[in-house]
Design an enzyme around this catalytic site. Sequence first.
Site, short mmCIF file in Angstrom:
data_model
loop_
_atom_site.label_atom_id
_atom_site.label_comp_id
_atom_site.label_asym_id
_atom_site.label_seq_id
_atom_site.Cartn_x
_atom_site.Cartn_y
_atom_site.Cartn_z
CG ASN A 57 -17.86 -1.97 7.00
OD1 ASN A 57 -18.33 -1.69 5.90
ND2 ASN A 57 -18.40 -1.56 8.13
CG HIS A 87 9.98 -4.28 0.12
ND1 HIS A 87 10.22 -4.92 -1.06
CD2 HIS A 87 8.76 -3.70 0.00
CE1 HIS A 87 9.21 -4.72 -1.88
NE2 HIS A 87 8.30 -3.98 -1.25
CE LYS A 137 3.92 -3.71 22.05
NZ LYS A 137 4.75 -3.45 23.21
#
Length: 158
Positions: A57, A87, A137
């Site tokens: 979308n 980072h 996770k």
Amino acid sequence: MNLTAKLNALPFDDLAARRRLLTEIFGGPIPESLSILPPFHCDYGLGASFGERVFINQGCYFLDLGGITIGDRVLIGPRVTLTTAGHPVEPAERYDYLTHAPIVIEDDVWIGAAATITPGVTIGHGSVVGAGAVVAKDVPPLSVVTGTSIVERRRLSH
């Protein structure tokens, strides 16, 4: 990024031009059944691959340096961010280099509006990621995950 700017400037109904630009952005043929609604943004494009009947979308961001693999029949809501780069966590290293890890979205997944999927995550087949969720996770197959939370993992040195 120049190509996505061109994509986002096209008239909405110019499907042929949109398909030509998407083929260029992703570096080769894309499934005929792939549907990406503009505006769409990605930083490289060459790191993304798509299965059949994928719908993406409006307003999505794909930061694909680490690779994004999207399976068949995946639905991605508006304003979803898939980010494979980051980072280092330690402040002393933060500007030295980029980290990256792939995102894999297996078949039959639905990702709700404004969700964010972080580097290294696999979303198992048939799962649903609720709107606004931050997924840091792996999501097991056939699961529903929602929400955001702040969980202190560790303290950084100064």
